[in-house]
Design a protein around this motif. Structure first.
Motif, mmCIF file in Angstrom:
data_model
loop_
_atom_site.group_PDB
_atom_site.id
_atom_site.type_symbol
_atom_site.label_atom_id
_atom_site.label_comp_id
_atom_site.label_asym_id
_atom_site.label_seq_id
_atom_site.Cartn_x
_atom_site.Cartn_y
_atom_site.Cartn_z
ATOM 1 N N MET A 1 44.504 48.895 48.978
ATOM 2 C CA MET A 1 45.213 48.952 47.716
ATOM 3 C C MET A 1 46.392 47.886 47.692
ATOM 4 O O MET A 1 46.590 47.333 46.577
ATOM 5 C CB MET A 1 45.732 50.545 47.367
ATOM 6 N N THR A 2 46.769 47.703 48.839
ATOM 7 C CA THR A 2 48.158 46.600 48.611
ATOM 8 C C THR A 2 47.786 45.303 48.362
ATOM 9 O O THR A 2 48.456 44.814 47.477
ATOM 10 C CB THR A 2 48.791 46.808 50.156
ATOM 11 N N GLU A 3 46.459 44.905 48.548
ATOM 12 C CA GLU A 3 46.267 43.651 48.196
ATOM 13 C C GLU A 3 45.855 43.544 47.030
ATOM 14 O O GLU A 3 46.337 42.392 46.221
ATOM 15 C CB GLU A 3 44.820 43.304 48.951
ATOM 16 N N TYR A 4 45.458 44.357 46.026
ATOM 17 C CA TYR A 4 45.285 44.275 44.674
ATOM 18 C C TYR A 4 46.750 44.356 43.965
ATOM 19 O O TYR A 4 46.871 43.633 43.095
ATOM 20 C CB TYR A 4 44.727 45.578 44.026
ATOM 21 N N ILE A 5 47.628 45.069 44.626
ATOM 22 C CA ILE A 5 49.055 44.831 43.986
ATOM 23 C C ILE A 5 49.628 43.771 44.051
ATOM 24 O O ILE A 5 50.112 42.777 43.159
ATOM 25 C CB ILE A 5 50.002 46.045 44.649
ATOM 26 N N LEU A 6 49.379 43.168 45.226
ATOM 27 C CA LEU A 6 50.178 41.506 45.504
ATOM 28 C C LEU A 6 49.334 40.591 44.715
ATOM 29 O O LEU A 6 49.932 39.847 44.155
ATOM 30 C CB LEU A 6 49.779 41.282 47.138
ATOM 31 N N MET A 7 47.895 40.629 44.581
ATOM 32 C CA MET A 7 47.417 39.639 43.733
ATOM 33 C C MET A 7 47.637 39.976 42.264
ATOM 34 O O MET A 7 47.862 38.772 41.480
ATOM 35 C CB MET A 7 45.903 39.867 44.145
ATOM 36 N N GLU A 8 47.805 41.022 41.882
ATOM 37 C CA GLU A 8 48.268 41.438 40.532
ATOM 38 C C GLU A 8 49.602 40.919 40.255
ATOM 39 O O GLU A 8 49.835 40.119 39.124
ATOM 40 C CB GLU A 8 48.294 42.982 40.131
ATOM 41 N N GLU A 9 50.495 40.835 40.957
ATOM 42 C CA GLU A 9 51.940 40.455 40.845
ATOM 43 C C GLU A 9 51.870 38.876 41.025
ATOM 44 O O GLU A 9 52.761 38.450 40.316
ATOM 45 C CB GLU A 9 52.945 40.853 42.186
ATOM 46 N N LEU A 10 50.829 38.161 41.607
ATOM 47 C CA LEU A 10 50.786 36.784 41.583
ATOM 48 C C LEU A 10 49.941 36.147 40.437
ATOM 49 O O LEU A 10 49.714 34.914 40.616
ATOM 50 C CB LEU A 10 50.401 36.403 43.167
ATOM 51 N N LYS A 11 49.454 36.926 39.929
ATOM 52 C CA LYS A 11 48.278 36.539 38.847
ATOM 53 C C LYS A 11 48.940 35.356 37.967
ATOM 54 O O LYS A 11 48.183 34.297 37.541
ATOM 55 C CB LYS A 11 47.911 37.637 38.075
ATOM 56 N N ASN A 12 50.207 35.224 37.584
ATOM 57 C CA ASN A 12 50.698 34.066 36.920
ATOM 58 C C ASN A 12 51.425 32.978 37.540
ATOM 59 O O ASN A 12 51.955 31.945 37.285
ATOM 60 C CB ASN A 12 51.674 34.426 35.915
#
Length: 50
Positions: A1-12
């Motif tokens: 789950m953490t990886e999805y949060i990280l990648m979501e935070e970095l999307k921009n």
């Protein structure tokens, strides 16, 4: 789950220069491969024992 949060935070974020991991155990490094796929120019650094 953490990886999805990280990648979501970095999307921009367009560019990341460095990835630093304290060690290569899963809790710190298990998503580095996916991260590098998205930020191919980033340089990695791992400190400590694997």
């Amino acid at each position: 789950m953490t990886e999805y949060i990280l990648m979501e935070e970095l999307k921009n974020v367009k560019k990341i220069d460095y990835i630093i991991a304290h060690h290569t155990k899963d809790e710190h490094s298990c998503y580095i491969r996916e991260f590098l796929e998205n930020y191919r120019d980033a340089m990695g650094c791992v400190r400590g024992e694997g």
